[in-house]
Design an enzyme around this catalytic site. Structure first.
Site, mmCIF file in Angstrom:
data_model
loop_
_atom_site.group_PDB
_atom_site.id
_atom_site.type_symbol
_atom_site.label_atom_id
_atom_site.label_comp_id
_atom_site.label_asym_id
_atom_site.label_seq_id
_atom_site.Cartn_x
_atom_site.Cartn_y
_atom_site.Cartn_z
ATOM 1 N N HIS A 17 -68.782 -0.630 -17.218
ATOM 2 C CA HIS A 17 -67.399 -0.406 -17.668
ATOM 3 C C HIS A 17 -67.200 -0.970 -19.073
ATOM 4 C CE1 HIS A 17 -66.358 -0.558 -13.130
ATOM 5 N NE2 HIS A 17 -66.224 0.695 -13.522
ATOM 6 N N LYS A 41 -56.616 1.591 -1.061
ATOM 7 C CA LYS A 41 -58.052 1.363 -1.268
ATOM 8 C C LYS A 41 -58.509 -0.030 -0.818
ATOM 9 C CE LYS A 41 -60.206 4.444 -4.542
ATOM 10 N NZ LYS A 41 -60.971 4.532 -5.777
ATOM 11 N N ARG A 90 -72.391 8.629 -15.087
ATOM 12 C CA ARG A 90 -73.648 7.920 -14.872
ATOM 13 C C ARG A 90 -74.807 8.836 -14.532
ATOM 14 N NH1 ARG A 90 -70.936 4.010 -10.598
ATOM 15 N NH2 ARG A 90 -70.167 6.081 -10.125
ATOM 16 N N SER A 128 -69.238 -0.707 -8.988
ATOM 17 C CA SER A 128 -68.534 -1.889 -8.466
ATOM 18 C C SER A 128 -68.906 -2.120 -6.999
ATOM 19 C CB SER A 128 -67.025 -1.698 -8.584
ATOM 20 O OG SER A 128 -66.657 -1.569 -9.926
HETATM 21 O O1 PNS Z 1 -62.943 3.835 -10.723
HETATM 22 P P1 PNS Z 1 -62.517 4.991 -9.882
HETATM 23 O O2 PNS Z 1 -62.105 4.522 -8.500
HETATM 24 O O3 PNS Z 1 -63.541 6.088 -9.822
HETATM 25 O O4 PNS Z 1 -61.199 5.601 -10.603
HETATM 26 C C1 PNS Z 1 -60.498 6.663 -10.023
HETATM 27 C C2 PNS Z 1 -59.181 6.932 -10.749
HETATM 28 C C3 PNS Z 1 -58.338 5.668 -10.847
HETATM 29 C C4 PNS Z 1 -59.444 7.460 -12.108
HETATM 30 C C5 PNS Z 1 -58.445 8.015 -9.905
HETATM 31 O O5 PNS Z 1 -58.443 7.663 -8.550
HETATM 32 C C6 PNS Z 1 -57.002 8.226 -10.338
HETATM 33 O O6 PNS Z 1 -56.744 8.691 -11.421
HETATM 34 N N1 PNS Z 1 -56.043 7.879 -9.440
HETATM 35 C C7 PNS Z 1 -54.626 8.039 -9.685
HETATM 36 C C8 PNS Z 1 -54.056 9.216 -8.902
HETATM 37 C C9 PNS Z 1 -54.424 10.499 -9.614
HETATM 38 O O7 PNS Z 1 -53.836 10.841 -10.610
HETATM 39 N N2 PNS Z 1 -55.473 11.194 -9.106
HETATM 40 C C10 PNS Z 1 -56.006 12.341 -9.803
HETATM 41 C C11 PNS Z 1 -55.436 13.604 -9.282
HETATM 42 S S1 PNS Z 1 -55.962 13.882 -7.641
#
Ligand code: PNS
Length: 174
Positions: A17, A41, A90, A128
């Protein structure tokens, strides 16, 4: 002024990150690291802890700030007057999920673009979840996360062990 948002759960932030933050901060005028505040989560670290860790890791990056957000990412991006979402990529295993996210976000707001930065080779295995798993069983995470995160993980382990002991003692101690 081009404002970018680098969103994620960051539970906890890893060297992968941090690498994306440093590299993407060079591509935008201002970078907002958006920490997802998502109760469903059940993260290891609270939102406040995850924000604090990222603030400490990025204190020397002048154009980077850290904020938490709830709800839809595109709404947060709009509220920040940002125009680009940055995600790290990745390996091929990220493809389906990342494409789905990017396409959903684009369909929700076509003024917002998603930009992918390919993770450095040495961090392509890193996540993570892997870090938490290694830390939970007492493994060495020092190649995966910065020293301050190693410290936070150790503290969290002690906290969780204490809670576990209290539970065992209360249930079986009469
Ligand atoms: O580190 P991550 O868990 O892969 O990040 C995921 C993240 C935070 C980018 C994603 O879950 C997110 O944007 N969540 C907010 C809700 C949303 O807008 N989802 C996308 C449309 S379904």
């Amino acid at each position: 002024m081009r404002i970018g948002v680098y969103p994620g759960s960051f539970d906890p932030a890893t060297y992968g990150h941090l690498d994306i933050i440093i590299r993407s901060a060079k591509l935008v005028d201002h970078l907002i690291v958006g920490v997802l505040n998502n109760v469903q989560k059940s993260p290891l670290f609270t939102t406040e802890e995850r924000v604090k860790i990222l603030q400490e890791l990025t204190y020397d990056l002048d154009n980077v700030e850290v904020q938490s957000f709830k709800g839809l990412l595109v709404d947060f991006v709009k509220m920040q007057n940002a125009s680009v979402i940055i995600r790290g990529f990745r390996a091929i295993s990220d493809y389906e999920y990342e494409i789905q996210l990017a396409q959903t976000n684009y369909s929700l707001d076509s003024n917002i673009e998603t930009m992918f930065l390919v993770t450095k080779n040495e961090y392509s295995f890193l996540s993570s979840s892997i870090v938490k798993e290694v830390a939970r069983y007492g493994g060495n995470t020092s190649k995966m996360v910065p020293p301050l995160v190693v410290r936070y993980l150790n503290e969290k382990n002690i906290e969780l062990n204490l809670e576990e002991n209290i539970k065992i003692n209360t249930l079986g101690g009469e």
